[in-house]
Design a protein around this motif. Structure first.
Motif, PDB file in Angstrom:
ATOM      1  N   GLN A 156      18.461  -6.276  28.412  1.00  0.00           N
ATOM      2  CA  GLN A 156      17.522  -6.101  29.706  1.00  0.00           C
ATOM      3  C   GLN A 156      17.376  -4.419  30.309  1.00  0.00           C
ATOM      4  O   GLN A 156      16.245  -4.458  30.406  1.00  0.00           O
ATOM      5  CB  GLN A 156      19.116  -6.719  30.656  1.00  0.00           C
ATOM      6  CG  GLN A 156      18.168  -6.150  32.386  1.00  0.00           C
ATOM      7  CD  GLN A 156      18.800  -6.509  33.255  1.00  0.00           C
ATOM      8  OE1 GLN A 156      20.556  -7.446  32.756  1.00  0.00           O
ATOM      9  NE2 GLN A 156      18.825  -6.740  34.079  1.00  0.00           N
ATOM     10  N   PRO A 157      18.398  -3.485  30.119  1.00  0.00           N
ATOM     11  CA  PRO A 157      17.660  -2.006  30.082  1.00  0.00           C
ATOM     12  C   PRO A 157      16.377  -2.160  29.216  1.00  0.00           C
ATOM     13  O   PRO A 157      15.398  -0.468  30.035  1.00  0.00           O
ATOM     14  CB  PRO A 157      18.699  -1.378  29.880  1.00  0.00           C
ATOM     15  CG  PRO A 157      19.709  -1.736  29.177  1.00  0.00           C
ATOM     16  CD  PRO A 157      19.537  -3.239  28.463  1.00  0.00           C
ATOM     17  N   PHE A 158      15.946  -2.577  28.452  1.00  0.00           N
ATOM     18  CA  PHE A 158      14.761  -2.098  27.824  1.00  0.00           C
ATOM     19  C   PHE A 158      13.608  -2.628  28.274  1.00  0.00           C
ATOM     20  O   PHE A 158      12.258  -2.542  27.488  1.00  0.00           O
ATOM     21  CB  PHE A 158      14.935  -1.833  25.573  1.00  0.00           C
ATOM     22  CG  PHE A 158      16.139  -0.953  26.021  1.00  0.00           C
ATOM     23  CD1 PHE A 158      16.073   0.011  25.883  1.00  0.00           C
ATOM     24  CD2 PHE A 158      17.187  -1.973  25.377  1.00  0.00           C
ATOM     25  CE1 PHE A 158      17.359   0.889  25.538  1.00  0.00           C
ATOM     26  CE2 PHE A 158      18.841  -1.282  25.266  1.00  0.00           C
ATOM     27  CZ  PHE A 158      18.353   0.343  25.197  1.00  0.00           C
ATOM     28  N   ILE A 159      13.572  -3.996  28.749  1.00  0.00           N
ATOM     29  CA  ILE A 159      11.917  -4.710  29.238  1.00  0.00           C
ATOM     30  C   ILE A 159      12.389  -3.800  30.621  1.00  0.00           C
ATOM     31  O   ILE A 159      12.987  -3.590  31.443  1.00  0.00           O
ATOM     32  CB  ILE A 159      12.215  -5.993  29.069  1.00  0.00           C
ATOM     33  CG1 ILE A 159      13.339  -6.933  29.272  1.00  0.00           C
ATOM     34  CG2 ILE A 159      12.352  -5.845  27.401  1.00  0.00           C
ATOM     35  CD1 ILE A 159      13.723  -8.000  29.479  1.00  0.00           C
ATOM     36  N   SER A 160      10.952  -4.742  31.055  1.00  0.00           N
ATOM     37  CA  SER A 160      10.641  -4.479  32.899  1.00  0.00           C
ATOM     38  C   SER A 160      11.474  -5.637  33.517  1.00  0.00           C
ATOM     39  O   SER A 160      12.342  -6.483  32.854  1.00  0.00           O
ATOM     40  CB  SER A 160       9.742  -4.789  33.236  1.00  0.00           C
ATOM     41  OG  SER A 160       8.924  -6.180  32.876  1.00  0.00           O
ATOM     42  N   ASP A 161      11.782  -4.878  35.194  1.00  0.00           N
ATOM     43  CA  ASP A 161      12.828  -6.017  35.538  1.00  0.00           C
ATOM     44  C   ASP A 161      12.051  -7.375  36.183  1.00  0.00           C
ATOM     45  O   ASP A 161      13.045  -8.292  36.048  1.00  0.00           O
ATOM     46  CB  ASP A 161      13.214  -5.142  36.544  1.00  0.00           C
ATOM     47  CG  ASP A 161      13.686  -3.965  36.745  1.00  0.00           C
ATOM     48  OD1 ASP A 161      14.198  -3.554  36.103  1.00  0.00           O
ATOM     49  OD2 ASP A 161      14.247  -3.123  37.467  1.00  0.00           O
ATOM     50  N   LEU A 162      10.560  -7.790  35.689  1.00  0.00           N
ATOM     51  CA  LEU A 162      10.165  -8.737  36.263  1.00  0.00           C
ATOM     52  C   LEU A 162      10.220  -9.698  34.781  1.00  0.00           C
ATOM     53  O   LEU A 162      10.045 -11.166  34.904  1.00  0.00           O
ATOM     54  CB  LEU A 162       8.652  -8.394  36.951  1.00  0.00           C
ATOM     55  CG  LEU A 162       7.919  -9.567  37.783  1.00  0.00           C
ATOM     56  CD1 LEU A 162       8.820  -9.832  38.646  1.00  0.00           C
ATOM     57  CD2 LEU A 162       6.278  -9.155  37.038  1.00  0.00           C
ATOM     58  N   ALA A 163      10.212  -9.092  33.668  1.00  0.00           N
ATOM     59  CA  ALA A 163      10.775  -9.688  32.582  1.00  0.00           C
ATOM     60  C   ALA A 163      11.614 -10.813  32.522  1.00  0.00           C
ATOM     61  O   ALA A 163      11.926 -11.885  31.916  1.00  0.00           O
ATOM     62  CB  ALA A 163      10.249  -9.116  31.716  1.00  0.00           C
TER      63      ALA A 163
END
Length: 279
Positions: A156-163
């Protein structure tokens, strides 16, 4: 005595010029001596100034070299850190997509569950064993251990919040169908008290606001038909994550709201059923 008189006159006549010349000579001598001392001091001062100037230039060059070295090291560290982050971001996108692919067995379950009226199915499953067997067969299409293969929380910390939001919504939606089939297979009378369909509906309306009317009218029955659009949105958001593009404030706020609602949709009532299906 006459010679003494002439000597006296000669002395008196010669003394003023001699005094004048002596005074001028002494003055010139003193001025020359002072000038010489002054010239020596000036030359010494110039020498010291040249030495100081050279030392200052050297110190300035050393300082500039040190600053350049520090700047180069800082840029190098930043570039190395960015390279590590870029690599980690790519890995995160790959793992999230792998977790999405691992959800494939849940897709046909969601497709089959979309054909049932949950209120009617809940009453029939409570009364008839053959109905419960139908839902046991449906839920049996997925092995419970397969849920663990869909975990991607560490990414989760390494992709966009929307993804992450679209992944969470898709995951929650298909697993909710599985949980519904599993609950009906046990013959629970009021499935809607165990599974919070209203929270799932709200989650989907936030993720796909243009389908709000459809979701309000059909509820759980239309969940399956929204999966394809969620998949498309997830893929687009993951591509944006790979590019490292920043989200606007509205997208960040909407993503946070979707993620919160997806977590709420996983929580069931206090009946002893699983409280959370990990992302």
């Amino acid at each position: 005595m006459e010679w003494a008189f002439w000597i006296s006159i000669a002395v008196n006549l010669a003394f003023p010029p001699m005094l004048f010349f002596a005074r001028n000579w002494l003055k010139a001598r003193i001025e020359k001596s002072v000038q010489h001392g002054f010239d020596e001091k000036i030359e010494k001062l110039r020498s010291e100034l040249r030495k100081n100037e050279e030392r200052f230039k050297k110190e300035l060059q050393d300082t500039e070299a040190e600053i350049a070295m520090l700047r180069s090291a800082a840029i190098g560290r930043q570039a190395a850190r960015q390279s590590i982050l870029d690599k980690r971001r790519i890995e995160a996108v790959e793992r999230v997509w792998a977790a999405f692919v691992a959800l494939a067995p849940f897709y046909p379950v969601a497709a089959m569950m979309s054909r049932f009226n949950i209120d009617s199915a809940s009453k029939q499953a409570y009364e008839a064993e053959n109905v419960r067997k139908i839902f046991d067969t449906v839920s049996g299409m997925v092995k419970i251990e397969q849920i663990n293969n869909t975990s991607a929380r560490t990414e989760q910390p390494f992709i966009s919040d929307l993804a992450w939001a679209y992944f969470s919504v898709y995951q929650t939606t298909v697993i909710l169908s599985y949980m519904t089939a599993k609950a009906l297979a046990t013959g629970i009378g009021d499935v809607d008290k165990l599974i919070k369909f209203d929270r799932a509906n709200q989650m989907l309306k936030t993720a796909l606001p243009h389908h709000e009317k459809l979701i309000d009218e059909h509820g759980f029955a239309c969940h399956f038909f929204l999966l394809e659009e969620l998949e498309s949105n997830l893929l687009s958001a993951l591509k944006t994550s790979l590019e490292g593009a920043a989200l606007d404030r509205e997208s960040v706020d909407r993503a946070a709201k979707i993620i919160r609602m997806s977590k709420e949709a996983r929580v069931t009532s206090d009946t002893g059923a699983p409280q959370d299906i990990s992302s």
